[in-house]
Design a protein around this motif. Structure first.
Motif, PDB file in Angstrom:
ATOM      1  N   SER A  17      17.498 -17.068 -12.675  1.00 33.61           N
ATOM      2  CA  SER A  17      16.768 -16.850 -13.934  1.00 33.61           C
ATOM      3  C   SER A  17      15.430 -17.584 -13.972  1.00 33.61           C
ATOM      4  CB  SER A  17      17.645 -17.276 -15.108  1.00 33.61           C
ATOM      5  OG  SER A  17      17.963 -18.648 -14.974  1.00 33.61           O
ATOM      6  N   GLN A  18      15.158 -18.444 -12.967  1.00 36.19           N
ATOM      7  CA  GLN A  18      13.829 -19.092 -12.913  1.00 36.19           C
ATOM      8  C   GLN A  18      12.745 -18.092 -12.498  1.00 36.19           C
ATOM      9  OE1 GLN A  18      14.635 -21.980  -9.826  1.00 36.19           O
ATOM     10  NE2 GLN A  18      15.214 -23.582 -11.293  1.00 36.19           N
ATOM     11  N   LEU A  19      13.142 -17.081 -11.733  1.00 34.06           N
ATOM     12  CA  LEU A  19      12.149 -16.156 -11.157  1.00 34.06           C
ATOM     13  C   LEU A  19      11.268 -15.511 -12.224  1.00 34.06           C
ATOM     14  CD1 LEU A  19      14.453 -14.491  -8.475  1.00 34.06           C
ATOM     15  CD2 LEU A  19      12.363 -15.780  -7.968  1.00 34.06           C
ATOM     16  N   ASP A  20      11.864 -15.202 -13.376  1.00 35.83           N
ATOM     17  CA  ASP A  20      11.121 -14.494 -14.417  1.00 35.83           C
ATOM     18  C   ASP A  20      10.107 -15.383 -15.140  1.00 35.83           C
ATOM     19  OD1 ASP A  20      12.455 -12.229 -13.738  1.00 35.83           O
ATOM     20  OD2 ASP A  20      13.859 -12.244 -15.433  1.00 35.83           O
ATOM     21  N   SER A  21       9.973 -16.639 -14.698  1.00 36.28           N
ATOM     22  CA  SER A  21       8.945 -17.526 -15.258  1.00 36.28           C
ATOM     23  C   SER A  21       7.615 -17.388 -14.540  1.00 36.28           C
ATOM     24  CB  SER A  21       9.382 -18.994 -15.131  1.00 36.28           C
ATOM     25  OG  SER A  21      10.490 -19.245 -15.942  1.00 36.28           O
ATOM     26  N   TYR A  22       7.629 -16.691 -13.395  1.00 32.64           N
ATOM     27  CA  TYR A  22       6.435 -16.654 -12.546  1.00 32.64           C
ATOM     28  C   TYR A  22       5.707 -15.321 -12.650  1.00 32.64           C
ATOM     29  CZ  TYR A  22       8.131 -20.938 -10.399  1.00 32.64           C
ATOM     30  OH  TYR A  22       8.537 -22.226 -10.193  1.00 32.64           O
ATOM     31  N   LEU A  23       4.382 -15.400 -12.798  1.00 32.64           N
ATOM     32  CA  LEU A  23       3.585 -14.169 -12.774  1.00 32.64           C
ATOM     33  C   LEU A  23       3.593 -13.569 -11.370  1.00 32.64           C
ATOM     34  CD1 LEU A  23       1.633 -12.182 -14.103  1.00 32.64           C
ATOM     35  CD2 LEU A  23      -0.220 -13.825 -13.727  1.00 32.64           C
ATOM     36  N   TRP A  24       3.583 -14.446 -10.343  1.00 32.32           N
ATOM     37  CA  TRP A  24       3.515 -13.963  -8.959  1.00 32.32           C
ATOM     38  C   TRP A  24       4.818 -14.254  -8.233  1.00 32.32           C
ATOM     39  CZ3 TRP A  24      -0.568 -11.271  -9.717  1.00 32.32           C
ATOM     40  CH2 TRP A  24      -1.665 -11.791 -10.410  1.00 32.32           C
ATOM     41  N   TYR A  25       5.297 -13.284  -7.467  1.00 34.29           N
ATOM     42  CA  TYR A  25       6.511 -13.505  -6.674  1.00 34.29           C
ATOM     43  C   TYR A  25       6.183 -14.328  -5.429  1.00 34.29           C
ATOM     44  CZ  TYR A  25      10.633 -12.804  -3.840  1.00 34.29           C
ATOM     45  OH  TYR A  25      11.742 -13.019  -3.057  1.00 34.29           O
ATOM     46  N   ASN A  26       5.172 -13.858  -4.675  1.00 37.30           N
ATOM     47  CA  ASN A  26       4.693 -14.646  -3.534  1.00 37.30           C
ATOM     48  C   ASN A  26       3.173 -14.740  -3.645  1.00 37.30           C
ATOM     49  OD1 ASN A  26       3.747 -12.190  -2.553  1.00 37.30           O
ATOM     50  ND2 ASN A  26       5.526 -11.875  -1.232  1.00 37.30           N
ATOM     51  N   GLU A  27       2.496 -15.093  -2.567  1.00 29.96           N
ATOM     52  CA  GLU A  27       1.058 -15.376  -2.679  1.00 29.96           C
ATOM     53  C   GLU A  27       0.220 -14.115  -2.884  1.00 29.96           C
ATOM     54  OE1 GLU A  27       3.036 -16.636  -0.291  1.00 29.96           O
ATOM     55  OE2 GLU A  27       3.058 -18.784  -0.759  1.00 29.96           O
ATOM     56  N   MET A  28       0.825 -12.938  -2.719  1.00 37.64           N
ATOM     57  CA  MET A  28       0.052 -11.696  -2.841  1.00 37.64           C
ATOM     58  C   MET A  28       0.611 -10.675  -3.829  1.00 37.64           C
ATOM     59  SD  MET A  28      -2.851 -11.148  -1.478  1.00 37.64           S
ATOM     60  CE  MET A  28      -2.998  -9.356  -1.474  1.00 37.64           C
ATOM     61  N   HIS A  29       1.793 -10.940  -4.394  1.00 35.57           N
ATOM     62  CA  HIS A  29       2.425  -9.880  -5.185  1.00 35.57           C
ATOM     63  C   HIS A  29       2.898 -10.346  -6.566  1.00 35.57           C
ATOM     64  CE1 HIS A  29       2.853  -8.449  -0.985  1.00 35.57           C
ATOM     65  NE2 HIS A  29       2.619  -7.272  -1.540  1.00 35.57           N
ATOM     66  N   PRO A  30       2.787  -9.444  -7.553  1.00 37.68           N
ATOM     67  CA  PRO A  30       3.329  -9.736  -8.877  1.00 37.68           C
ATOM     68  C   PRO A  30       4.837  -9.941  -8.817  1.00 37.68           C
ATOM     69  CG  PRO A  30       1.912  -7.801  -8.964  1.00 37.68           C
ATOM     70  CD  PRO A  30       2.106  -8.134  -7.519  1.00 37.68           C
ATOM     71  N   GLY A  31       5.356 -10.708  -9.749  1.00 40.19           N
ATOM     72  CA  GLY A  31       6.788 -10.932  -9.830  1.00 40.19           C
ATOM     73  C   GLY A  31       7.512  -9.790 -10.520  1.00 40.19           C
ATOM     74  N   GLU A  32       8.833  -9.856 -10.493  1.00 35.80           N
ATOM     75  CA  GLU A  32       9.634  -8.767 -11.051  1.00 35.80           C
ATOM     76  C   GLU A  32       9.435  -8.621 -12.566  1.00 35.80           C
ATOM     77  OE1 GLU A  32      13.897  -9.054 -10.526  1.00 35.80           O
ATOM     78  OE2 GLU A  32      14.046  -6.873 -10.430  1.00 35.80           O
ATOM     79  N   GLN A  33       9.282  -9.720 -13.281  1.00 32.89           N
ATOM     80  CA  GLN A  33       9.088  -9.601 -14.728  1.00 32.89           C
ATOM     81  C   GLN A  33       7.737  -8.944 -15.032  1.00 32.89           C
ATOM     82  OE1 GLN A  33      11.033  -9.548 -17.095  1.00 32.89           O
ATOM     83  NE2 GLN A  33       9.665  -9.597 -18.859  1.00 32.89           N
TER      84      GLN A  33
END
Ligand SMILES: *[C@@H]1O[C@H](CO)[C@@H](O)[C@H](O)[C@H]1NC(C)=O
Ligand SMILES: *[C@@H]1O[C@H](CO)[C@@H](O)[C@H](O)[C@H]1NC(C)=O
Ligand SMILES: *[C@@H]1O[C@H](CO)[C@@H](O)[C@H](O)[C@H]1NC(C)=O
Ligand SMILES: *[C@@H]1O[C@H](CO)[C@@H](O)[C@H](O)[C@H]1NC(C)=O
Ligand SMILES: *[C@@H]1O[C@H](CO)[C@@H](O)[C@H](O)[C@H]1NC(C)=O
Ligand SMILES: *[C@@H]1O[C@H](CO)[C@@H](O)[C@H](O)[C@H]1NC(C)=O
Ligand SMILES: *[C@@H]1O[C@H](CO)[C@@H](O)[C@H](O)[C@H]1NC(C)=O
Ligand SMILES: *[C@@H]1O[C@H](CO)[C@@H](O)[C@H](O)[C@H]1NC(C)=O
Ligand SMILES: *[C@@H]1O[C@H](CO)[C@@H](O)[C@H](O)[C@H]1NC(C)=O
Length: 319
Positions: free
Chosen positions: A278-294
């Motif tokens: 559930s921490q993942l949805d706190s991030y705008l970016w998933y990795n250094e080049m891509h948007p996150g799932e949220q």
């Protein structure tokens, strides 16, 4: 001076024009299929957000069928910027036409099918214009012409509903930040300040060129519905107002990556700090080049509004 009667007439014309402008496009329950083109931001095969890609969420939210042609690492045309993998012109459109013509897509009626394209990130970025790796003489004018040319190709085959997604503010990605660290995406020497400035210039001029080119093109395609989805504005807003969009259990984070992997030149390997669950949805970016799932769910939510009634804060119909 206009006489009162002319004013009333003008008013009537204006109202009439507005009514057409908001009523003739996509109406509730109308769109049944979406056909997507683009790169890893849109590809559903190897989603780069740690979860599902936005078109998959959209198909679920809006209950429509998805036909995805977007490919990881795609550029627009191999004649402008090479991709080791795929391009819209040489791979995605040809596969779409093959499948359309051999019947495997069923009947995609032009009035119930929406076509989208989100391309250019790889054309202008570290494997393209930014680092001088475009083909001889190719510029932001050519890559943008290619991206909007996609629309004309589909129009000529009968497609009528289009949404062109402009580039997000790539300068905000960890890869293009002024304090960027070496990652799996780029670990050779570079001046991060110059990259940050250069990519921002390319994104903003590319988006403006696309808008001008589409407006000119739209004037000629009067029976098409052409919209520009302002990914730039949406991502800038997510960056500036994260609590409106992000909802994970870690502190909200729009500068770092959920999966943050620093490349160590000596070890020739990356060292990662990973958010999980559930921490993942706190991030705008998933990795250094891509948007996150949220962030991708947010895109899907905006598109699902467009599907449901044709309007959305980030969408501008040219007509
Ligand atoms: C989703 O769409 C299908 C096909 O159009 C329809 O049969 C089904 O009832 C819809 N489901 C919902 C939950 O609206
Ligand atoms: C690329 O250039 C070659 C040679 O001019 C041409 O035959 C081909 O159609 C071009 N491909 C695309 C996708 O524009
Ligand atoms: C249509 O073309 C696609 C792509 O080449 C292929 O995978 C599919 O099997 C073909 N379908 C039919 C019915 O020929
Ligand atoms: C990087 O580029 C910026 C902007 O051009 C410049 O001010 C700075 O001196 C450069 N840094 C290095 C280490 O060359
Ligand atoms: C509009 O269409 C005409 C006829 O097909 C063509 O000659 C012209 O170049 C087009 N203009 C633009 C701006 O696309
Ligand atoms: C954001 O995430 C990155 C990567 O994990 C981390 O280094 C940084 O300290 C975080 N920033 C904030 C403001 O929490
Ligand atoms: C972090 O995630 C990356 C990418 O999925 C993975 O390769 C790495 O093993 C993970 N590291 C840790 C410490 O979990
Ligand atoms: C955040 O919101 C989305 C809906 O936008 C939801 O699917 C997701 O589960 C939420 N994430 C968390 C960690 O609650
Ligand atoms: C369109 O639908 C969305 C929700 O799906 C709603 O928030 C918005 O107010 C609607 N707009 C109009 C003009 O009906």
């Amino acid at each position: 001076m206009l006489k009162p009667r002319s004013l009333a007439l003008l008013g009537a014309l204006f109202v009439c024009h507005l009514a057409t402008a908001s009523g003739a496009r996509i109406t509730e329950g109308h769109i049944k299929n979406i056909v997507t083109f683009g790169d890893s931001y849109t590809s559903i095969d190897l989603p780069q957000d740690g979860g599902q890609a936005w078109p998959v969420y959209l198909a679920g939210y809006a209950n429509i069928s998805l036909h995805s042609y977007a490919r990881v690492a795609a550029t627009c045309s191999p004649n402008l910027t090479t991709s080791l993998v795929a391009s819209v012109l040489n791979d995605e459109l040809p596969l779409y036409f093959t499948e359309k013509n051999n019947g495997s897509l069923g009947s995609l009626e032009s009035d119930t099918t929406l076509y989208t394209n989100w391309i250019g990130t790889n054309d202008i970025g570290y494997s393209g214009l930014l680092t001088g790796q475009a083909q001889d003489g190719a510029s932001i004018v050519d890559t943008t012409e290619c991206a909007v040319g996609w629309l004309k190709t589909l129009y000529d085959s009968g497609a009528r509903n289009f949404i062109f997604q402009n580039l997000l503010p790539l300068q905000l990605l960890p890869t293009y930040a002024p304090d960027a660290y070496p990652s799996k995406f780029w670990n050779a020497e570079r001046n991060t300040t110059e990259w940050h400035i250069g990519i921002a210039e390319l994104v903003r001029s590319g988006n403006k060129l696309a808008e001008l080119m589409l407006t000119q093109m739209a004037a000629n395609l009067s029976d098409a519905h052409i919209g520009i989805f302002d990914s730039y504005g949406l991502f800038q807003d997510m960056y500036s107002n994260p609590s409106k969009y992000l909802n994970g259990t870690a502190p909200l984070n729009v500068t770092g990556a959920a999966i943050s992997c620093v490349y160590d030149l000596e070890k020739a390997a990356t060292d990662c700090t990973n958010a999980t669950g559930s921490q993942l949805d706190s991030y705008l970016w998933y990795n250094e080049m891509h948007p996150g799932e949220q962030a991708n769910r947010v895109i899907a939510q905006q598109f699902s509004e467009i599907i449901s009634n044709g309007t959305n804060a980030w969408l501008r119909w040219l007509h």
